[in-house]
Design a protein around this motif. Sequence first.
Motif, mmCIF file in Angstrom:
data_model
loop_
_atom_site.group_PDB
_atom_site.id
_atom_site.type_symbol
_atom_site.label_atom_id
_atom_site.label_comp_id
_atom_site.label_asym_id
_atom_site.label_seq_id
_atom_site.Cartn_x
_atom_site.Cartn_y
_atom_site.Cartn_z
ATOM 1 N N VAL A 20 42.328 -32.130 -17.145
ATOM 2 C CA VAL A 20 43.550 -31.548 -16.576
ATOM 3 C C VAL A 20 44.267 -32.688 -15.870
ATOM 4 N N ASP A 21 45.539 -32.873 -16.201
ATOM 5 C CA ASP A 21 46.302 -33.965 -15.595
ATOM 6 C C ASP A 21 47.125 -33.538 -14.388
ATOM 7 N N ARG A 22 47.639 -32.299 -14.430
ATOM 8 C CA ARG A 22 48.507 -31.870 -13.330
ATOM 9 C C ARG A 22 48.551 -30.346 -13.282
ATOM 10 N N VAL A 23 48.676 -29.832 -12.062
ATOM 11 C CA VAL A 23 48.902 -28.399 -11.857
ATOM 12 C C VAL A 23 50.405 -28.224 -11.670
ATOM 13 N N LEU A 24 51.026 -27.435 -12.551
ATOM 14 C CA LEU A 24 52.467 -27.196 -12.454
ATOM 15 C C LEU A 24 52.780 -26.066 -11.485
ATOM 16 N N GLU A 25 51.923 -25.049 -11.497
ATOM 17 C CA GLU A 25 52.177 -23.844 -10.706
ATOM 18 C C GLU A 25 50.843 -23.190 -10.371
ATOM 19 N N LEU A 26 50.705 -22.737 -9.135
ATOM 20 C CA LEU A 26 49.490 -22.032 -8.718
ATOM 21 C C LEU A 26 49.888 -20.839 -7.857
ATOM 22 N N ASP A 27 49.542 -19.660 -8.319
ATOM 23 C CA ASP A 27 49.705 -18.437 -7.547
ATOM 24 C C ASP A 27 48.281 -18.063 -7.130
ATOM 25 N N PRO A 28 47.863 -18.436 -5.916
ATOM 26 C CA PRO A 28 46.469 -18.302 -5.495
ATOM 27 C C PRO A 28 45.853 -16.944 -5.813
ATOM 28 N N GLY A 29 44.678 -17.010 -6.472
ATOM 29 C CA GLY A 29 43.944 -15.802 -6.823
ATOM 30 C C GLY A 29 44.519 -15.024 -7.992
ATOM 31 N N LYS A 30 45.641 -15.496 -8.548
ATOM 32 C CA LYS A 30 46.287 -14.751 -9.639
ATOM 33 C C LYS A 30 46.448 -15.571 -10.915
#
Length: 181
Positions: A20-30
């Motif tokens: 994995v190179d990058r996280v674009l978006e994180l909606d915690p727990g979802k």
Amino acid sequence: MREHADIRAILPQRHPLLLVDRVLELDPGKSIRTIKAITGTEPCYAGLADGAENWRYAYPPSLMIESLGQSAALLWLDGRVPTPGDDQVLMFVGARNYRFEGTAHPGDVLRHEVRLDSVVADTAFASGETWVGDRRVATVATLIATRRPVRPSGPVPPAIPAGGPASTPPMVVPSVWEGSR
């Protein structure tokens, strides 16, 4: 958005298996959206001869699964960096209904979109899709991961002798046929 340095602080994998190179978006727990860039210099292409057909450069499905699994782990861990003394290890348990609808090649960027469906005790269930641009290349109905102690509780199994398994005396197991002689 999380950069590669943040991902390295969270996941235990290292080159060549940190996928994995990058996280674009994180909606915690979802949900989470991540990317992994495929390059022609990856170890999976090292053995290909010059002039190999294009289909031989298809990114291995096992690595695509691993990359999506690492994305799911980032979602489940919710960006938490492991603490010193954490005695838990993440384990990939399996995937159900993983379908490949296309391929990816060097120069493509995989985009994983993963949903955390549920967490029961120390086991997480996720689902998701992998895209290359606007083309979906894979889906998974259920991805299962768990956290277990690094060292199991209970008695420690005996060590293998210094000479290796070959120097271990053979185990004698009575045959079920011995009583019938």
